[in-house]
Structure formats: structure tokens, C-alpha cells
Design an enzyme around this catalytic site. Sequence first.
Site, mmCIF file in Angstrom:
data_model
loop_
_atom_site.group_PDB
_atom_site.id
_atom_site.type_symbol
_atom_site.label_atom_id
_atom_site.label_comp_id
_atom_site.label_asym_id
_atom_site.label_seq_id
_atom_site.Cartn_x
_atom_site.Cartn_y
_atom_site.Cartn_z
ATOM 1 N N LYS A 13 0.845 -1.215 0.000
ATOM 2 C CA LYS A 13 0.000 0.000 0.000
ATOM 3 C C LYS A 13 0.869 1.250 0.000
ATOM 4 O O LYS A 13 0.654 2.170 -0.775
ATOM 5 C CB LYS A 13 -0.923 0.024 1.238
ATOM 6 C CG LYS A 13 -1.850 -1.148 1.361
ATOM 7 C CD LYS A 13 -2.737 -1.048 2.587
ATOM 8 C CE LYS A 13 -2.014 -1.082 3.923
ATOM 9 N NZ LYS A 13 -1.305 -2.349 4.216
ATOM 10 N N ARG A 88 -9.737 0.944 8.510
ATOM 11 C CA ARG A 88 -9.245 -0.400 8.811
ATOM 12 C C ARG A 88 -10.262 -1.221 9.589
ATOM 13 O O ARG A 88 -9.974 -2.359 9.959
ATOM 14 C CB ARG A 88 -7.997 -0.250 9.673
ATOM 15 C CG ARG A 88 -6.767 -0.885 9.084
ATOM 16 C CD ARG A 88 -5.643 -0.489 9.998
ATOM 17 N NE ARG A 88 -4.484 -1.249 9.751
ATOM 18 C CZ ARG A 88 -3.407 -0.745 9.139
ATOM 19 N NH1 ARG A 88 -3.406 0.473 8.669
ATOM 20 N NH2 ARG A 88 -2.335 -1.494 9.027
ATOM 21 N N ARG A 127 12.389 -6.164 5.296
ATOM 22 C CA ARG A 127 12.232 -4.702 5.190
ATOM 23 C C ARG A 127 13.091 -3.980 6.234
ATOM 24 O O ARG A 127 12.991 -4.226 7.421
ATOM 25 C CB ARG A 127 10.758 -4.315 5.380
ATOM 26 C CG ARG A 127 10.569 -2.807 5.431
ATOM 27 C CD ARG A 127 9.139 -2.402 5.238
ATOM 28 N NE ARG A 127 8.271 -2.780 6.336
ATOM 29 C CZ ARG A 127 6.982 -2.475 6.375
ATOM 30 N NH1 ARG A 127 6.418 -1.811 5.388
ATOM 31 N NH2 ARG A 127 6.246 -2.843 7.398
ATOM 32 N N ARG A 160 11.372 -2.134 11.589
ATOM 33 C CA ARG A 160 10.211 -1.778 12.401
ATOM 34 C C ARG A 160 9.987 -2.878 13.425
ATOM 35 O O ARG A 160 10.086 -4.053 13.094
ATOM 36 C CB ARG A 160 8.972 -1.643 11.500
ATOM 37 C CG ARG A 160 8.782 -0.246 10.981
ATOM 38 C CD ARG A 160 7.713 -0.143 9.929
ATOM 39 N NE ARG A 160 6.413 -0.694 10.288
ATOM 40 C CZ ARG A 160 5.328 -0.593 9.511
ATOM 41 N NH1 ARG A 160 5.405 0.055 8.356
ATOM 42 N NH2 ARG A 160 4.180 -1.129 9.871
ATOM 43 N N ARG A 171 -0.559 -9.344 13.192
ATOM 44 C CA ARG A 171 -1.148 -8.304 12.323
ATOM 45 C C ARG A 171 -2.015 -8.953 11.242
ATOM 46 O O ARG A 171 -3.065 -8.415 10.877
ATOM 47 C CB ARG A 171 -0.034 -7.454 11.681
ATOM 48 C CG ARG A 171 0.649 -6.504 12.669
ATOM 49 C CD ARG A 171 1.991 -5.995 12.169
ATOM 50 N NE ARG A 171 1.910 -5.142 11.006
ATOM 51 C CZ ARG A 171 2.971 -4.833 10.238
ATOM 52 N NH1 ARG A 171 4.167 -5.330 10.518
ATOM 53 N NH2 ARG A 171 2.823 -4.032 9.217
HETATM 54 P P1 AP5 Z 1 4.875 -1.572 1.836
HETATM 55 O O1 AP5 Z 1 4.621 -0.749 0.637
HETATM 56 O O2 AP5 Z 1 5.540 -0.935 3.012
HETATM 57 O O3 AP5 Z 1 3.523 -2.296 2.296
HETATM 58 P P2 AP5 Z 1 2.354 -1.745 3.223
HETATM 59 O O4 AP5 Z 1 1.128 -2.463 2.779
HETATM 60 O O5 AP5 Z 1 2.338 -0.252 3.228
HETATM 61 O O6 AP5 Z 1 2.892 -2.341 4.598
HETATM 62 P P3 AP5 Z 1 2.846 -1.789 6.072
HETATM 63 O O7 AP5 Z 1 3.561 -2.807 6.900
HETATM 64 O O8 AP5 Z 1 3.327 -0.390 6.192
HETATM 65 O O9 AP5 Z 1 1.306 -1.823 6.289
HETATM 66 P P4 AP5 Z 1 0.466 -1.953 7.542
HETATM 67 O O10 AP5 Z 1 -0.853 -1.730 6.958
HETATM 68 O O11 AP5 Z 1 0.537 -3.153 8.393
HETATM 69 O O12 AP5 Z 1 1.130 -0.880 8.503
HETATM 70 P P5 AP5 Z 1 0.764 0.620 8.857
HETATM 71 O O13 AP5 Z 1 2.022 1.369 8.845
HETATM 72 O O14 AP5 Z 1 -0.382 1.102 8.042
HETATM 73 O O15 AP5 Z 1 5.693 -2.863 1.350
HETATM 74 C C1 AP5 Z 1 6.178 -3.813 2.303
HETATM 75 C C2 AP5 Z 1 7.530 -4.355 1.826
HETATM 76 O O16 AP5 Z 1 7.345 -5.091 0.619
HETATM 77 C C3 AP5 Z 1 8.565 -3.257 1.508
HETATM 78 O O17 AP5 Z 1 9.823 -3.705 1.868
HETATM 79 C C4 AP5 Z 1 8.421 -3.086 -0.026
HETATM 80 O O18 AP5 Z 1 9.613 -2.622 -0.606
HETATM 81 C C5 AP5 Z 1 8.099 -4.501 -0.461
HETATM 82 N N1 AP5 Z 1 7.232 -4.550 -1.646
HETATM 83 C C6 AP5 Z 1 6.203 -3.720 -1.959
HETATM 84 N N2 AP5 Z 1 5.612 -4.100 -3.102
HETATM 85 C C7 AP5 Z 1 6.260 -5.218 -3.513
HETATM 86 C C8 AP5 Z 1 6.098 -6.107 -4.633
HETATM 87 N N3 AP5 Z 1 5.131 -5.915 -5.566
HETATM 88 N N4 AP5 Z 1 6.937 -7.155 -4.740
HETATM 89 C C9 AP5 Z 1 7.904 -7.372 -3.796
HETATM 90 N N5 AP5 Z 1 8.114 -6.569 -2.724
HETATM 91 C C10 AP5 Z 1 7.297 -5.513 -2.573
HETATM 92 O O19 AP5 Z 1 0.205 0.456 10.340
HETATM 93 C C11 AP5 Z 1 1.046 0.104 11.415
HETATM 94 C C12 AP5 Z 1 0.228 0.043 12.707
HETATM 95 O O20 AP5 Z 1 -0.372 1.330 12.977
HETATM 96 C C13 AP5 Z 1 -0.966 -0.924 12.688
HETATM 97 O O21 AP5 Z 1 -0.579 -2.250 12.999
HETATM 98 C C14 AP5 Z 1 -1.856 -0.305 13.770
HETATM 99 O O22 AP5 Z 1 -1.382 -0.592 15.061
HETATM 100 C C15 AP5 Z 1 -1.683 1.185 13.538
HETATM 101 N N6 AP5 Z 1 -2.673 1.734 12.600
HETATM 102 C C16 AP5 Z 1 -2.404 2.320 11.390
HETATM 103 N N7 AP5 Z 1 -3.559 2.695 10.797
HETATM 104 C C17 AP5 Z 1 -4.553 2.368 11.647
HETATM 105 C C18 AP5 Z 1 -5.969 2.491 11.590
HETATM 106 N N8 AP5 Z 1 -6.607 3.031 10.527
HETATM 107 N N9 AP5 Z 1 -6.694 2.031 12.629
HETATM 108 C C19 AP5 Z 1 -6.103 1.490 13.715
HETATM 109 N N10 AP5 Z 1 -4.757 1.333 13.836
HETATM 110 C C20 AP5 Z 1 -3.999 1.766 12.808
#
Ligand code: AP5
Length: 213
Positions: A13, A88, A127, A160, A171
Site C-alpha cells: 500500500k 481499517r 524490510r 520496524r 497483524r
Molecule cells: P509496503 O509498501 O511498506 O507495504 P504496506 O502495505 O504499506 O505495509 P505496512 O507494513 O506499512 O502496512 P500496515 O498496513 O501493516 O502498517 P501501517 O504502517 O499502516 O511494502 C512492504 C515491503 O514489501 C517493503 O519492503 C516493499 O519494498 C516490499 N514490496 C512492496 N511491493 C512489492 C512487490 N510488488 N513485490 C515485492 N516486494 C514488494 O500500520 C502500522 C500500525 O499502525 C498498525 O498495525 C496499527 O497498530 C496502527 N494503525 C495504522 N492505521 C490504523 C488504523 N486506521 N486504525 C487502527 N490502527 C492503525
Amino acid sequence: MNLVFLGPPGSGKGTQAARLSGKAGVLHLSTGDLLREAVKNGTELGQQAEGYMSRGELVPDDLIVGLIENKLTAGELDKGFILDGFPRTVPQAEALKTMFTKNDMGLDHAVLIAVGDEEIVRRLSGRWFCPTCQRTYSYPANQPKVEGICDDDGTKLQRRKDDEEDVVRNRLDVYKKQTQPIEDFYRNESLLVEIDGEDSPDNVFAAIEKAVG
Ligand code: AP5
């Protein structure tokens, strides 16, 4: 262009939202990034969120909805946006719909990036990021020139805390129980578009561009 990006942790994402927002000239708003910044700065929000995040649980809806509402009220979403990681839960999706109705706004699409569990564990275990410039590296495809050191500014790379495998598996459970139901929410609103996220980043980007026009 008003979009939300959905998908399990590590589905890409953030990668795709950054690229599309750069190309389309719209705001990229990641709730995960906002929360990590709040934790780093030791704000009240950061203190409230830190425990949930380190366990891989969701932060309570009211904190997150308030965060998005403040951005919307400040006019930050007026020129188009990609919301990455929000909503979410079904209550968050409903709150967003209510905010948009009140402000005469709407969503164009909810883009779901689908990736299987084992690919996610593999991606997140590789990552690393630079705490200074935030550049992300993913082993083995995109490694720094010097092991563990940022190419751009020489800072020691970090992982992270929530990318440890046991937290990633939690997660994924949380995603299935609390976030997956919003796929049906947006399917019922005829807004959901599904993308195969296991393809290369370039191909995933091309598929998203095609889907959102
Ligand atoms: P990346 O692009 O970072 O993927 P992502 O989906 O953004 O992953 P995140 O881990 O950031 O998502 P998340 O939703 O769990 O965490 P968030 O920060 O929102 O890609 C991941 C890896 O894969 C990278 O190394 C990239 O280079 C690689 N990659 C990408 N595309 C690829 C491909 N096609 N092929 C191969 N490799 C690839 O949330 C963190 C925490 O915050 C949550 O757990 C929660 O506690 C809190 N939080 C955030 N938002 C909310 C909400 N709305 N409500 C409640 N709690 C929340």
C-alpha cells in the site's frame, strides 16, 4: 482523485500510494506513518498508540477517526488524496462515509492490493528503513550498497518493531478479523477494485493505474 488503499500488512500500500500520489499530484496520507511520527515525538497520541502498535493490534477507532477528521477539517484533503491504512474497521469506514457526506465529498475507488500470508512474512522480514531519511530497503531485491547502512546519508538501518515474525502473524490475524469485512462494505458500495499484489511493483502500479483510470 479520491482513493483509499486497502490490503494486508506488507501488501505494498505504502509503496504504491507514494508512487501514485507523486504522479497524480495528490496527498498521500498514511495513518501508520502519522502514528509512528507521533510515537517518535512522544506526543499524547503517540503514547496512547505505542502499545497497540508494538503488539500488532489496531489503535482504537476514535483516535484514528479524530486524526482523519482534523485533516479533513483543515482542508488537507481538498485537492485529492490517497488514504493508506485508513479505514481499517467497518466503524472507521462508516465514520469516513459520514464525514464525506457532511462535507459534500466522496470516494472514487477503494483499491484492494491482495497478497498471500507467506509472501507477506517474507517481505516484512526483509524490510529495513533509514531512520533519518525514511528510505526503505527490501532484501534481497533492493539492498543498500554497504550492508546495514543507508546509501543516501550513511545512517545505520533499522527494522520496524512490528515486522518481527510473531507480530506480523498477529497483524495478519487482526487484518482478517477486523479489516477484511470492509472489503464487503466497499463491494456493496460498488467502489472496490481488486489488484494482484504479488506481481512486480511496476506491474502492480500499472494495474492500479488502469483500474483507477
Ligand atoms: P509496503 O509498501 O511498506 O507495504 P504496506 O502495505 O504499506 O505495509 P505496512 O507494513 O506499512 O502496512 P500496515 O498496513 O501493516 O502498517 P501501517 O504502517 O499502516 O511494502 C512492504 C515491503 O514489501 C517493503 O519492503 C516493499 O519494498 C516490499 N514490496 C512492496 N511491493 C512489492 C512487490 N510488488 N513485490 C515485492 N516486494 C514488494 O500500520 C502500522 C500500525 O499502525 C498498525 O498495525 C496499527 O497498530 C496502527 N494503525 C495504522 N492505521 C490504523 C488504523 N486506521 N486504525 C487502527 N490502527 C492503525
